[in-house]
Design an enzyme around this catalytic site. Structure first.
Site: not given
Ligand code: CTP
Ligand code: CA
Length: 239
Positions: A33-36
């Protein structure tokens, strides 16, 4: 600065906003995933609704509620997001804003069962990744090839950190040309900026060479500045 944000200047327009971070499965319970947080995308959808637009909200994983009144299309992976955005764009959107943080890579072969610690033969675990399609570049290509209307305004975002080869804005200008979008909203990330915070600082780059700095300001204010730039292009045509 002039703003038309208090009027219904997007009335009768259909806008598509993608938001949030994609998740690319590694196995049935794990993902890349990512930090958005999805905050900027949610603010874009909310402000478009307030300005009278019909909003299709292609929403990956966010930490914020869906704006009331949006048509929500929930997605998880980059491929799902691509399919949802492309079908909404081909269905006749006036504007597509790619605010989502789309994973550039996905695991080549997600495991059908849970990966076990014992899968480590002593050298750790190696996961092969393959490239995801570039949704924004695909939209620009689809417009060029006539699958998306020539009048559709396409907006990208660029999260940049400066590095040895250039500053945030230099990377942004190069990406704007590479992507071929009508507008590229460049923000600086890293060091706690942008991701997950209520405020944002951006430069809105136009394909016509225009550059407008906005912020630091709440993500709603950034959103209104983006819609101001979009509304001008809807009224006067793309360049
Ligand atoms: N984007 C996309 N599809 C992808 C990756 C990104 O549509 N597979 C979109 C994002 O939603 C954003 C824009 O492209 O609007 C720029 O994303 P960014 O990650 O900054 O650019 P990339 O082209 O992926 O380049 P890089 O990450 O290598 O800097
Ligand atoms: Ca990327």
């Amino acid at each position: 600065s002039s703003s038309s944000s208090s009027s219904f200047d997007l009335a009768g327009r259909h806008v598509v906003v993608s938001a949030g971070g994609t998740r690319e499965p590694l196995d049935p319970v794990r993902f890349l995933g990512n930090a958005s947080s999805g905050r900027q995308g949610a603010a874009l959808a909310a402000r478009a609704l307030a300005r009278g637009a019909r909003v299709t909200y292609v929403r990956a994983h966010t930490e914020v509620p869906d704006p009331a009144g949006a048509h929500v299309v929930p997605v998880s992976t980059a491929l799902q997001l691509r399919d949802a955005v492309v079908s909404a764009a081909e269905g006749g959107a006036d504007v597509v804003v790619m605010a989502a943080a789309v994973a550039d890579f996905r695991p080549a072969a997600p495991s059908e069962s849970k990966i076990k610690k014992s899968d480590d033969d002593g050298d750790g675990l190696v996961v092969e990744l393959v490239r995801n399609p570039d949704v924004l570049a695909g939209l620009v290509a689809a417009r060029r090839e006539g699958r998306v209307a020539a009048s559709t305004v396409v907006v990208g975002f660029a999260a940049e950190t400066g590095d040895a080869s250039g500053s945030v804005i230099e990377h942004g200008r190069l990406k704007a040309v590479r992507k071929g979008a009508d507008l590229l909203v460049v923000n600086e990330v890293g060091g706690g900026r942008a991701f997950g915070t209520p405020d944002n600082t951006v430069v809105i780059l136009g394909a016509d060479g225009s550059e407008r700095s906005v912020g630091p300001a709440p993500k709603e204010t950034i959103a209104d500045a983006v819609w101001d730039a979009v509304a001008m292009r809807l009224t006067h045509g793309r360049v």
